[in-house]
Design a protein around this motif. Sequence first.
Motif, PDB file in Angstrom:
ATOM      1  N   GLY A  51       0.687  -1.322   0.074  1.00 50.30           N
ATOM      2  CA  GLY A  51      -0.093  -0.080  -0.008  1.00 50.30           C
ATOM      3  C   GLY A  51       0.631   1.239   0.002  1.00 50.30           C
ATOM      4  N   GLY A  52       2.128   1.286   0.237  1.00 49.94           N
ATOM      5  CA  GLY A  52       2.803   2.477   0.245  1.00 49.94           C
ATOM      6  C   GLY A  52       3.813   2.414  -0.927  1.00 49.94           C
ATOM      7  N   ALA A  53       5.108   2.830  -0.729  1.00 48.28           N
ATOM      8  CA  ALA A  53       6.172   3.144  -1.545  1.00 48.28           C
ATOM      9  C   ALA A  53       6.237   1.633  -2.493  1.00 48.28           C
ATOM     10  CB  ALA A  53       7.405   3.550  -1.062  1.00 48.28           C
ATOM     11  N   SER A  54       6.065   0.714  -2.051  1.00 49.81           N
ATOM     12  CA  SER A  54       6.392  -0.426  -2.749  1.00 49.81           C
ATOM     13  C   SER A  54       5.424  -0.912  -3.603  1.00 49.81           C
ATOM     14  CB  SER A  54       6.568  -1.800  -1.535  1.00 49.81           C
ATOM     15  OG  SER A  54       7.528  -1.619  -0.555  1.00 49.81           O
ATOM     16  N   GLY A  55       4.120  -0.262  -3.583  1.00 49.19           N
ATOM     17  CA  GLY A  55       3.256  -0.400  -4.835  1.00 49.19           C
ATOM     18  C   GLY A  55       3.307   0.786  -5.812  1.00 49.19           C
ATOM     19  N   LYS A  56       3.890   1.883  -5.407  1.00 49.28           N
ATOM     20  CA  LYS A  56       4.021   2.968  -6.383  1.00 49.28           C
ATOM     21  C   LYS A  56       5.261   3.568  -6.632  1.00 49.28           C
ATOM     22  CE  LYS A  56      -0.412   4.595  -4.094  1.00 49.28           C
ATOM     23  NZ  LYS A  56      -0.253   3.446  -2.942  1.00 49.28           N
ATOM     24  N   ALA A  57       6.206   2.525  -6.573  1.00 48.79           N
ATOM     25  CA  ALA A  57       7.678   3.002  -7.050  1.00 48.79           C
ATOM     26  C   ALA A  57       7.975   2.739  -8.436  1.00 48.79           C
ATOM     27  CB  ALA A  57       8.746   2.037  -6.207  1.00 48.79           C
ATOM     28  N   GLY A  58       9.065   3.046  -9.203  1.00 48.62           N
ATOM     29  CA  GLY A  58       9.315   2.794 -10.389  1.00 48.62           C
ATOM     30  C   GLY A  58       9.564   1.334 -10.654  1.00 48.62           C
ATOM     31  N   GLY A  59      10.220   0.743  -9.996  1.00 49.90           N
ATOM     32  CA  GLY A  59      10.653  -0.692 -10.342  1.00 49.90           C
ATOM     33  C   GLY A  59      11.748  -0.890 -11.042  1.00 49.90           C
ATOM     34  N   LEU A  60      12.680  -0.024 -11.175  1.00 51.98           N
ATOM     35  CA  LEU A  60      13.934  -0.268 -11.841  1.00 51.98           C
ATOM     36  C   LEU A  60      14.972  -1.088 -10.971  1.00 51.98           C
ATOM     37  CD1 LEU A  60      15.477   0.707 -14.434  1.00 51.98           C
ATOM     38  CD2 LEU A  60      16.609   2.545 -12.799  1.00 51.98           C
ATOM     39  N   LEU A  61      15.797  -2.180 -11.598  1.00 51.91           N
ATOM     40  CA  LEU A  61      16.581  -2.850 -10.902  1.00 51.91           C
ATOM     41  C   LEU A  61      17.869  -2.824 -11.753  1.00 51.91           C
ATOM     42  CD1 LEU A  61      14.577  -6.080 -11.214  1.00 51.91           C
ATOM     43  CD2 LEU A  61      14.368  -4.517  -9.447  1.00 51.91           C
ATOM     44  N   ALA A  62      18.928  -2.441 -10.878  1.00 49.36           N
ATOM     45  CA  ALA A  62      20.153  -2.095 -11.623  1.00 49.36           C
ATOM     46  C   ALA A  62      21.415  -2.686 -10.992  1.00 49.36           C
ATOM     47  CB  ALA A  62      20.291  -0.703 -11.878  1.00 49.36           C
ATOM     48  N   LEU A  63      22.305  -3.352 -11.728  1.00 49.61           N
ATOM     49  CA  LEU A  63      23.819  -3.856 -11.078  1.00 49.61           C
ATOM     50  C   LEU A  63      24.460  -2.539 -10.672  1.00 49.61           C
ATOM     51  CD1 LEU A  63      25.163  -6.843 -13.011  1.00 49.61           C
ATOM     52  CD2 LEU A  63      24.848  -6.702 -10.675  1.00 49.61           C
ATOM     53  N   TRP A  64      24.035  -1.562 -11.069  1.00 51.41           N
ATOM     54  CA  TRP A  64      24.940  -0.539 -10.939  1.00 51.41           C
ATOM     55  C   TRP A  64      24.385   0.683  -9.674  1.00 51.41           C
ATOM     56  CZ3 TRP A  64      21.638   3.503 -12.388  1.00 51.41           C
ATOM     57  CH2 TRP A  64      20.498   3.027 -13.352  1.00 51.41           C
ATOM     58  N   ALA A  65      23.363  -0.069  -9.121  1.00 53.48           N
ATOM     59  CA  ALA A  65      22.795   0.647  -7.953  1.00 53.48           C
ATOM     60  C   ALA A  65      23.644   0.549  -6.666  1.00 53.48           C
ATOM     61  CB  ALA A  65      21.146  -0.115  -7.630  1.00 53.48           C
ATOM     62  N   TYR A  66      23.057   1.064  -5.480  1.00 54.57           N
ATOM     63  CA  TYR A  66      24.044   0.834  -4.252  1.00 54.57           C
ATOM     64  C   TYR A  66      23.161   0.437  -3.220  1.00 54.57           C
ATOM     65  CZ  TYR A  66      21.858   5.446  -3.964  1.00 54.57           C
ATOM     66  OH  TYR A  66      20.818   6.612  -4.047  1.00 54.57           O
ATOM     67  N   PRO A  67      23.761  -0.343  -2.047  1.00 56.15           N
ATOM     68  CA  PRO A  67      24.947  -0.283  -1.875  1.00 56.15           C
ATOM     69  C   PRO A  67      25.634  -1.449  -2.222  1.00 56.15           C
ATOM     70  CG  PRO A  67      23.663  -0.988   0.062  1.00 56.15           C
ATOM     71  CD  PRO A  67      22.628  -0.556  -0.795  1.00 56.15           C
ATOM     72  N   ARG A  68      26.926  -1.245  -2.725  1.00 63.01           N
ATOM     73  CA  ARG A  68      27.552  -2.404  -3.460  1.00 63.01           C
ATOM     74  C   ARG A  68      27.701  -3.851  -2.853  1.00 63.01           C
ATOM     75  NH1 ARG A  68      26.908  -1.794  -7.770  1.00 63.01           N
ATOM     76  NH2 ARG A  68      28.505  -3.388  -8.203  1.00 63.01           N
ATOM     77  N   CYS A  69      27.549  -3.686  -1.617  1.00 62.97           N
ATOM     78  CA  CYS A  69      27.664  -5.174  -0.740  1.00 62.97           C
ATOM     79  C   CYS A  69      26.193  -5.799  -0.952  1.00 62.97           C
ATOM     80  CB  CYS A  69      27.752  -4.782   0.712  1.00 62.97           C
ATOM     81  SG  CYS A  69      26.611  -4.025   1.561  1.00 62.97           S
ATOM     82  N   ILE A  70      25.294  -5.471  -1.389  1.00 60.49           N
ATOM     83  CA  ILE A  70      24.053  -6.236  -1.414  1.00 60.49           C
ATOM     84  C   ILE A  70      23.418  -6.079  -2.840  1.00 60.49           C
ATOM     85  CG2 ILE A  70      22.283  -4.443  -0.820  1.00 60.49           C
ATOM     86  CD1 ILE A  70      21.285  -6.459   1.128  1.00 60.49           C
ATOM     87  N   VAL A  71      23.928  -5.281  -3.810  1.00 58.77           N
ATOM     88  CA  VAL A  71      23.252  -5.061  -5.204  1.00 58.77           C
ATOM     89  C   VAL A  71      23.207  -6.480  -5.925  1.00 58.77           C
ATOM     90  CG1 VAL A  71      23.456  -3.950  -7.272  1.00 58.77           C
ATOM     91  CG2 VAL A  71      22.965  -2.779  -5.116  1.00 58.77           C
ATOM     92  N   PRO A  72      24.713  -6.962  -5.773  1.00 55.40           N
ATOM     93  CA  PRO A  72      24.780  -8.155  -7.137  1.00 55.40           C
ATOM     94  C   PRO A  72      23.789  -9.206  -6.440  1.00 55.40           C
ATOM     95  CG  PRO A  72      26.856  -7.133  -6.503  1.00 55.40           C
ATOM     96  CD  PRO A  72      25.755  -6.578  -5.580  1.00 55.40           C
ATOM     97  N   LEU A  73      23.899  -9.658  -5.499  1.00 51.06           N
ATOM     98  CA  LEU A  73      23.092 -10.668  -4.725  1.00 51.06           C
ATOM     99  C   LEU A  73      21.487 -10.427  -5.083  1.00 51.06           C
ATOM    100  CD1 LEU A  73      22.448 -13.234  -2.822  1.00 51.06           C
ATOM    101  CD2 LEU A  73      22.292 -11.502  -0.999  1.00 51.06           C
ATOM    102  N   SER A  74      21.140  -9.246  -4.992  1.00 46.32           N
ATOM    103  CA  SER A  74      19.647  -9.163  -4.984  1.00 46.32           C
ATOM    104  C   SER A  74      19.320  -8.855  -6.473  1.00 46.32           C
ATOM    105  CB  SER A  74      19.376  -7.724  -4.290  1.00 46.32           C
ATOM    106  OG  SER A  74      18.289  -7.588  -4.032  1.00 46.32           O
TER     107      SER A  74
END
Length: 410
Positions: A51-74
Amino acid sequence: MATTQQSQPRNIVIIGGGIIGSTTAYFLSHHENFDKERDNITLIEATEIAGGASGKAGGLLALWAYPRCIVPLSFRLHAELAEKHNGSERWGYRALHCGQIEANGQLNSQTTKPPSSVSLQKRSANATALLRAANVPEDLDWISPESIKAYESMGDPETTAQVHPYQFTTSMASLAEEKGVKIVYGMAKQIRQQDNAVVGVTYTPNSKDSSSDVSLELNADTVILTAGPWTRTIYPNAPIEALRAHSVVITPSRPVSAYALFTAIDLPSSSSKNSKRREIVTPEIYARPNNSVYACGEGDTLVPLPSSTTDVEVDLARCQDIVEQVGSVSRELREGEVVARQACYLPNVSGRGGGPLVGETGVKGLLMGAGHTCWGIQNAPGTGKVLSELVWEGRVRSAQVGSLDPRKFM
Ligand SMILES: Cc1cc2nc3c(=O)[nH]c(=O)nc-3n(C[C@H](O)[C@H](O)[C@H](O)COP(=O)(O)OP(=O)(O)OC[C@H]3O[C@@H](n4cnc5c(N)ncnc54)[C@H](O)[C@@H]3O)c2cc1C
Ligand SMILES: *[C@@H]1O[C@H](CO)[C@@H](O)[C@H](O)[C@H]1NC(C)=O
Ligand SMILES: *[C@@H]1O[C@H](CO)[C@@H](O)[C@H](O)[C@H]1NC(C)=O
Ligand SMILES: *[C@@H]1O[C@H](CO)[C@@H](O)[C@H](O)[C@H]1NC(C)=O
Ligand SMILES: *[C@@H]1O[C@H](CO)[C@@H](O)[C@H](O)[C@H]1NC(C)=O
Ligand SMILES: *[C@@H]1O[C@H](CO)[C@@H](O)[C@H](O)[C@H]1NC(C)=O
C-alpha cells in the motif's frame, strides 16, 4: 548445507508488508529450516500489502545501484525469482535499456504543428540526423527528435531490469502465504521486551466494526521490523526519515520501446508560464510491459508522514507537473491517457551512511530491514535472503553486509 541443529520451535513476527517485509516472508518460508508444523511466521500489515512506496515505485533494478555489498546478490535473486515463478508474466520482469537524456521541453500551449510546407521525408531525414548527433539509440523513437539534446547510456539489458513493484510485492506475499506464512492486518503498536530480548508484539487489529481500541498480543522470539518510513514510530532510534514523492502512470498513444530514462528537461518555469524564466526538471520515465509508462518527480517535504498509507495526501498539481514535463518531450506521452496519479513516502536514512539498515539490533531477537531509500525494489530480495539466513542459521552467508549493521547507525 542443512543446518540441522535448528530444532527449537520458532515464533517469528514481521512488522510491515511492503516489499521488504513481503520478500523477507518469502525467503523465511522458503528456507529449508522452516517447518510449518512446528514454527510460526506472522506478517502484520497496517493497511494493505504494497500500500505504500512498494506499490507506487518505479521498479528499476540495476547492477550499478547501491549499496555495493548487496546489489549483485539482489539483482541475481530477482532474475532467479522471475525464472522460478514466471515473473515476466506475473510481475512484468524484463531486462531493458537505461539512459540519461537532456532535452528542451515544449509545453502544450507552445507546441506548434510542423509547417505543412515541410515534407515528411525531409523532416524525418533531419530528425534522424539530429538523433544520430545526440547519440540516441534507433529504437528510442518516442522522445521527440526536436527536443532531445543528448543521450548517454547508463545501463543495458545485461545490467538493468525492471519489475512492476505492486505485482512483485503482492506475489511475494502470496507465495509466502502458500508456504505457511500467516498474514494479519493490524497496526503494530509496541515490541514487547524482557531482559533486553523480544517476547512479542502488541497490535490493534483492523476490523470494520470495531470502534474500540482493542489490543492483541502476538508472542515472538524473533521480530523483524520492516516498516519502511514508519520504522521510527515503533523504533524511535532508527535514523530513518520519510520523503514524499509523486508519480503517474500513463497509457501511451502507441506502444513504446523498453527504456528507463533519467531526464534533465529544460522547460519554461511552471510557476510562471507567462514569463521567460526556465527551469530544469528531472522526471524519471520508465516504459513498462503491457503498454504502460510510469513517471515520477522529485521528492518534497511539504507534508509530514501521515500515520498510515491510506492517509497519504496526493497533490494533483504535482502530478500534473509530471504529466506536462514528460509530455513536453514525447508526443506518445502527451497524447496518452493518465491512468494513475499517486504519492508515497520513501524511507531516507539520515545522517552518515546511506543505509539500508539490515541485520540485528541491540535487542536480542529484534532484527531490522529498513531505510532502503530509492533502491528498495532492487535490494528487497537480497535483504530478505540475508535476514532469512540470520534467523535460521544465525549468520549471513550470501553477502557481506557488516556495513549495513543497524547497530552502526543507532
Ligand atoms: C517515486 C518513487 C520511485 C521509486 N522507484 C524505485 C525504483 O525504481 N527502484 C527501486 O529499487 N526503488 C525505488 N523506490 C524506492 C522503494 O519504493 C522503497 O525503497 C521501498 O518500497 C521501501 O519498501 P519498504 O517495504 O521498506 O517500505 P513500504 O513500502 O513503505 O512498506 C512499509 C509497510 O509497513 C506498513 N507499516 C508501517 N507501520 C506499521 C505498523 N506499525 N504495523 C504494521 N504495519 C506497518 C505500511 O503500511 C507499509 O505497507 C522508489 C520510491 C519512490 C517514492
Ligand atoms: C504457533 O501458533 C500456534 C497458534 O497460535 C500456537 O499454539 C503455537 O504455540 C505457536 N508455536 C510456537 C512455536 O510458539
Ligand atoms: C508462465 O506463463 C506462460 C505464459 O502465460 C505459460 O505458458 C507457462 O505455463 C507459465 N509457466 C509457469 C511455470 O507457470
Ligand atoms: C499483461 O497483459 C496480459 C494480458 O492481459 C496479462 O496476462 C499479463 O499478466 C500482463 N502482465 C503484466 C506484467 O501485467
Ligand atoms: C533541418 O532543420 C534545420 C533547423 O530547423 C534547418 O535549418 C534545415 O534546413 C533542416 N534540414 C532539412 C534537411 O530539412
Ligand atoms: C536523505 O537524508 C540525507 C541525510 O540527512 C540528506 O542529505 C538527503 O538530502 C536526503 N535525501 C533526500 C532525497 O531527501
